[in-house]
Design a protein around this motif. Structure first.
Motif, PDB file in Angstrom:
ATOM      1  N   ARG A 293      54.594  48.473  35.006  1.00 52.57           N
ATOM      2  CA  ARG A 293      53.608  47.679  35.750  1.00 52.57           C
ATOM      3  C   ARG A 293      54.273  46.375  36.168  1.00 52.57           C
ATOM      4  O   ARG A 293      54.683  45.584  35.310  1.00 52.57           O
ATOM      5  CB  ARG A 293      52.368  47.396  34.897  1.00 52.57           C
ATOM      6  CG  ARG A 293      51.550  48.623  34.569  1.00 52.57           C
ATOM      7  CD  ARG A 293      50.232  48.239  33.894  1.00 52.57           C
ATOM      8  NE  ARG A 293      50.452  47.639  32.583  1.00 52.57           N
ATOM      9  CZ  ARG A 293      49.463  47.112  31.849  1.00 52.57           C
ATOM     10  NH1 ARG A 293      48.209  47.083  32.315  1.00 52.57           N
ATOM     11  NH2 ARG A 293      49.714  46.597  30.663  1.00 52.57           N
ATOM     12  N   LEU A 294      54.377  46.157  37.473  1.00 48.39           N
ATOM     13  CA  LEU A 294      55.037  44.981  38.014  1.00 48.39           C
ATOM     14  C   LEU A 294      54.024  44.145  38.775  1.00 48.39           C
ATOM     15  O   LEU A 294      53.334  44.646  39.663  1.00 48.39           O
ATOM     16  CB  LEU A 294      56.180  45.384  38.951  1.00 48.39           C
ATOM     17  CG  LEU A 294      57.242  46.328  38.360  1.00 48.39           C
ATOM     18  CD1 LEU A 294      58.296  46.653  39.401  1.00 48.39           C
ATOM     19  CD2 LEU A 294      57.874  45.717  37.116  1.00 48.39           C
ATOM     20  N   LEU A 295      53.958  42.853  38.427  1.00 50.71           N
ATOM     21  CA  LEU A 295      52.980  41.952  39.026  1.00 50.71           C
ATOM     22  C   LEU A 295      53.729  40.812  39.721  1.00 50.71           C
ATOM     23  O   LEU A 295      54.272  39.912  39.075  1.00 50.71           O
ATOM     24  CB  LEU A 295      52.040  41.408  37.949  1.00 50.71           C
ATOM     25  CG  LEU A 295      50.859  40.566  38.402  1.00 50.71           C
ATOM     26  CD1 LEU A 295      50.034  41.276  39.467  1.00 50.71           C
ATOM     27  CD2 LEU A 295      49.982  40.203  37.211  1.00 50.71           C
ATOM     28  N   PHE A 296      53.754  40.881  41.080  1.00 55.67           N
ATOM     29  CA  PHE A 296      54.448  39.883  41.888  1.00 55.67           C
ATOM     30  C   PHE A 296      53.454  38.844  42.410  1.00 55.67           C
ATOM     31  O   PHE A 296      52.268  39.133  42.594  1.00 55.67           O
ATOM     32  CB  PHE A 296      55.128  40.541  43.091  1.00 55.67           C
ATOM     33  CG  PHE A 296      56.263  41.459  42.759  1.00 55.67           C
ATOM     34  CD1 PHE A 296      57.560  40.992  42.724  1.00 55.67           C
ATOM     35  CD2 PHE A 296      56.032  42.813  42.503  1.00 55.67           C
ATOM     36  CE1 PHE A 296      58.614  41.846  42.436  1.00 55.67           C
ATOM     37  CE2 PHE A 296      57.071  43.671  42.221  1.00 55.67           C
ATOM     38  CZ  PHE A 296      58.374  43.185  42.177  1.00 55.67           C
ATOM     39  N   LEU A 297      53.979  37.657  42.715  1.00 57.59           N
ATOM     40  CA  LEU A 297      53.193  36.678  43.452  1.00 57.59           C
ATOM     41  C   LEU A 297      53.089  37.148  44.904  1.00 57.59           C
ATOM     42  O   LEU A 297      54.086  37.554  45.502  1.00 57.59           O
ATOM     43  CB  LEU A 297      53.856  35.303  43.387  1.00 57.59           C
ATOM     44  CG  LEU A 297      53.147  34.167  44.122  1.00 57.59           C
ATOM     45  CD1 LEU A 297      51.758  33.921  43.549  1.00 57.59           C
ATOM     46  CD2 LEU A 297      53.984  32.891  44.058  1.00 57.59           C
ATOM     47  N   ASN A 298      51.899  37.105  45.449  1.00 59.33           N
ATOM     48  CA  ASN A 298      51.676  37.544  46.832  1.00 59.33           C
ATOM     49  C   ASN A 298      52.541  36.708  47.770  1.00 59.33           C
ATOM     50  O   ASN A 298      52.379  35.487  47.860  1.00 59.33           O
ATOM     51  CB  ASN A 298      50.201  37.390  47.182  1.00 59.33           C
ATOM     52  CG  ASN A 298      49.867  37.934  48.558  1.00 59.33           C
ATOM     53  OD1 ASN A 298      50.746  38.359  49.304  1.00 59.33           O
ATOM     54  ND2 ASN A 298      48.592  37.915  48.906  1.00 59.33           N
ATOM     55  N   PRO A 299      53.480  37.341  48.508  1.00 65.25           N
ATOM     56  CA  PRO A 299      54.365  36.561  49.384  1.00 65.25           C
ATOM     57  C   PRO A 299      53.637  35.867  50.527  1.00 65.25           C
ATOM     58  O   PRO A 299      54.199  34.946  51.134  1.00 65.25           O
ATOM     59  CB  PRO A 299      55.355  37.607  49.900  1.00 65.25           C
ATOM     60  CG  PRO A 299      54.688  38.918  49.715  1.00 65.25           C
ATOM     61  CD  PRO A 299      53.801  38.775  48.520  1.00 65.25           C
ATOM     62  N   ALA A 300      52.397  36.281  50.810  1.00 65.40           N
ATOM     63  CA  ALA A 300      51.634  35.658  51.894  1.00 65.40           C
ATOM     64  C   ALA A 300      50.654  34.609  51.387  1.00 65.40           C
ATOM     65  O   ALA A 300      49.887  34.048  52.167  1.00 65.40           O
ATOM     66  CB  ALA A 300      50.881  36.729  52.683  1.00 65.40           C
ATOM     67  N   SER A 301      50.694  34.317  50.089  1.00 65.69           N
ATOM     68  CA  SER A 301      49.712  33.392  49.521  1.00 65.69           C
ATOM     69  C   SER A 301      50.140  31.946  49.710  1.00 65.69           C
ATOM     70  O   SER A 301      51.318  31.628  49.930  1.00 65.69           O
ATOM     71  CB  SER A 301      49.519  33.684  48.034  1.00 65.69           C
ATOM     72  OG  SER A 301      50.704  33.362  47.319  1.00 65.69           O
ATOM     73  N   SER A 302      49.159  31.045  49.589  1.00 64.31           N
ATOM     74  CA  SER A 302      49.462  29.617  49.671  1.00 64.31           C
ATOM     75  C   SER A 302      50.266  29.148  48.468  1.00 64.31           C
ATOM     76  O   SER A 302      50.970  28.133  48.544  1.00 64.31           O
ATOM     77  CB  SER A 302      48.159  28.812  49.774  1.00 64.31           C
ATOM     78  OG  SER A 302      47.337  29.062  48.625  1.00 64.31           O
ATOM     79  N   ALA A 303      50.181  29.876  47.349  1.00 62.87           N
ATOM     80  CA  ALA A 303      50.952  29.509  46.159  1.00 62.87           C
ATOM     81  C   ALA A 303      52.447  29.602  46.424  1.00 62.87           C
ATOM     82  O   ALA A 303      53.228  28.803  45.886  1.00 62.87           O
ATOM     83  CB  ALA A 303      50.563  30.411  44.987  1.00 62.87           C
ATOM     84  N   VAL A 304      52.881  30.561  47.233  1.00 62.13           N
ATOM     85  CA  VAL A 304      54.294  30.676  47.581  1.00 62.13           C
ATOM     86  C   VAL A 304      54.736  29.461  48.380  1.00 62.13           C
ATOM     87  O   VAL A 304      55.819  28.903  48.160  1.00 62.13           O
ATOM     88  CB  VAL A 304      54.561  31.978  48.364  1.00 62.13           C
ATOM     89  CG1 VAL A 304      55.968  31.973  48.947  1.00 62.13           C
ATOM     90  CG2 VAL A 304      54.397  33.189  47.456  1.00 62.13           C
ATOM     91  N   LYS A 305      53.901  29.050  49.316  1.00 66.64           N
ATOM     92  CA  LYS A 305      54.247  27.869  50.135  1.00 66.64           C
ATOM     93  C   LYS A 305      54.359  26.618  49.260  1.00 66.64           C
ATOM     94  O   LYS A 305      55.255  25.786  49.453  1.00 66.64           O
ATOM     95  CB  LYS A 305      53.202  27.678  51.230  1.00 66.64           C
ATOM     96  CG  LYS A 305      53.109  28.835  52.220  1.00 66.64           C
ATOM     97  CD  LYS A 305      52.073  28.580  53.282  1.00 66.64           C
ATOM     98  CE  LYS A 305      52.018  29.704  54.309  1.00 66.64           C
ATOM     99  NZ  LYS A 305      51.645  30.993  53.696  1.00 66.64           N
ATOM    100  N   ARG A 306      53.438  26.464  48.305  1.00 69.18           N
ATOM    101  CA  ARG A 306      53.529  25.309  47.405  1.00 69.18           C
ATOM    102  C   ARG A 306      54.800  25.364  46.578  1.00 69.18           C
ATOM    103  O   ARG A 306      55.445  24.338  46.335  1.00 69.18           O
ATOM    104  CB  ARG A 306      52.295  25.266  46.480  1.00 69.18           C
ATOM    105  CG  ARG A 306      51.019  24.846  47.175  1.00 69.18           C
ATOM    106  CD  ARG A 306      49.958  24.463  46.159  1.00 69.18           C
ATOM    107  NE  ARG A 306      49.616  25.568  45.283  1.00 69.18           N
ATOM    108  CZ  ARG A 306      48.659  26.465  45.553  1.00 69.18           C
ATOM    109  NH1 ARG A 306      47.959  26.374  46.675  1.00 69.18           N
ATOM    110  NH2 ARG A 306      48.399  27.438  44.695  1.00 69.18           N
TER     111      ARG A 306
END
Length: 422
Positions: A293-306
């Motif tokens: 089970r692999l849980l990535f940060l959504n590459p399109a999320s605002s969290a990536v930009k921050r």
């Protein structure tokens, strides 16, 4: 004559005339009468003798020596106690029925008469002076040194041969330990290279002697001697590395993930797994029954930009890297007969840590955990290695007060709030 008016001289205990202490009759004066003993004036106490204080460098060196000697002593103590138990288990049934308590003396034979008699004498002295604190140590075998125990094995190798594959392996390991034993017994400086050699030889010898450890996770992460004794002082943390590079030098990805039956990972891009464990190996791992089970940060999320702003990198650089890792894992999943055993999901929350939980549902679990720092990439942040089960001395008990259950619970909460990647 005492306290003469003219010279003010005194007679010492040896019958010699001592000069007066006034300025006109100092020890180097030419006016000192013949036959007197010159006394030097006291020196300033601040300049007497050598410098006894230790500076910071000296204390640092002493502590380093003590730490190395302490680790080596623990390993040597474990090996000696184990070897003593093996010798007793094999030779006692042979000699004790005939010789009783003197079975060790009989086993040593004429060749070992000198050192076994010395051990007998030391035992008697220890008895008289009250040095035997444990009745179990009131026997000659407890006073034999490592080389003497080895000599008993060599003399009676036909008795030990059924239990060990190679006599040479045992002797080579004991040879490597002899330098360390000599240095530690005399409290001399122990180099890091010799300490590492001694730890490897001790671990190998303990494995040969049938004590590989009953901790389930020892197959993936061998139990260190110091951890085995004092590991409960540090919850379930078994190693700390300054960054991921040093982690992988001592604990390669193959050792972390190879042979796993379950892998749960949460983070931003999961590069420790994706970039250090090949897709082919992941396919074989999943096909062998491992559930992933692999849980990535959504590459399109605002969290990536921050996160990109925190790291000071170009806009979109991190999101593209995460997206490439996800695409790579999707290709791995597409090659499996059971894609349901290889799940990929994304989350949109602020990333707080990255964690790789290997076999986290059992007592043999290992976790690699890193917290995210504001100005450091994942490769550069400190790494904690956790062993599930807390106190390794009691491997059957799971210590829920450790860090492992905390990160496992956090993963499950994040997984429940995430969404799958098609």
């Amino acid at each position: 004559m005492l306290g003469g008016a003219e010279g003010g001289a005194r007679v010492g205990s040896g019958g010699l005339e001592l000069p007066p202490g006034d300025e006109g009759h100092e020890g180097n004066s030419t006016d000192v009468p013949p036959g007197t003993v010159s006394l030097a004036r006291p020196m300033d106490t601040g300049s007497i003798g050598p410098e006894l204080d230790w500076g910071a460098d000296a204390w640092r060196e002493v502590r380093t020596r003590a730490q190395r000697a302490g680790r080596a002593y623990i390993w040597l103590n474990l090996v000696e106690q184990r070897l003593r138990a093996v010798v007793a288990a094999v030779l006692r049934p042979v000699y004790e029925p005939v010789h009783g308590e003197d079975w060790v003396v009989a086993a040593a034979g004429p060749a070992g008469q000198e050192w076994v008699q010395r051990a007998v004498a030391v035992r008697e002295v220890s008895r008289r002076k009250g040095y035997l604190l444990d009745p179990a140590d009131d026997n000659v075998l407890s006073f034999l040194t490592l080389p003497q125990l080895r000599e008993l094995m060599v003399q009676h190798w036909p008795c030990f041969e059924p239990y060990f594959d190679e006599r040479r392996d045992v002797e080579l390991a004991l040879d490597e330990l002899e330098v360390t034993r000599n240095v530690v017994s005399r409290n001399r400086a122990l180099s890091e290279a010799v300490l590492n050699q001694a730890e490897r030889a001790s671990a190998r010898l303990l494995e040969i002697l049938g004590t590989a450890g009953d901790v389930p996770s020892a197959r993936r992460l061998p139990v260190d001697a110091v951890e085995d004794l004092v590991g409960d002082r540090y919850a379930d943390v078994v190693a700390v590395h300054p960054d991921r590079v040093r982690l992988l030098r001592q604990f390669p990805a193959e050792d972390i993930f190879g042979g796993a039956r379950r892998v749960d990972a949460v983070g931003i891009g999961l590069s420790l797994l994706v970039q250090n464990f090949s897709g082919r190996r992941l396919v074989r791992l999943a096909e062998s029954g491992c559930r992933v089970r692999l849980l990535f940060l959504n590459p399109a999320s605002s969290a990536v930009k921050r996160r990109e702003r925190e790291l000071g990198i170009r806009r979109g650089e991190l999101s593209r890297a995460v997206e490439m890792n996800i695409l790579h894992m999707r290709r791995v999943r597409s090659r499996l007969r059971d894609p349901g055993a290889f799940e990929i999901q994304v989350y949109d929350e602020t990333p707080r840590f990255t964690a790789y939980l290997v076999d986290g549902d059992g007592s043999d679990g290992i976790a690699v955990v890193q917290s995210y720092l504001r100005r450091a990439r994942g490769m550069e942040t400190p790494v904690l290695v956790l062993r599930n089960g807390g106190n390794v001395v009691k491997p059957g008990e799971v210590d829920e007060s450790g860090l492992f259950p905390t990160y496992r619970e956090e993963f499950e909460l994040a997984w429940a709030d995430s969404r799958p990647v098609s």
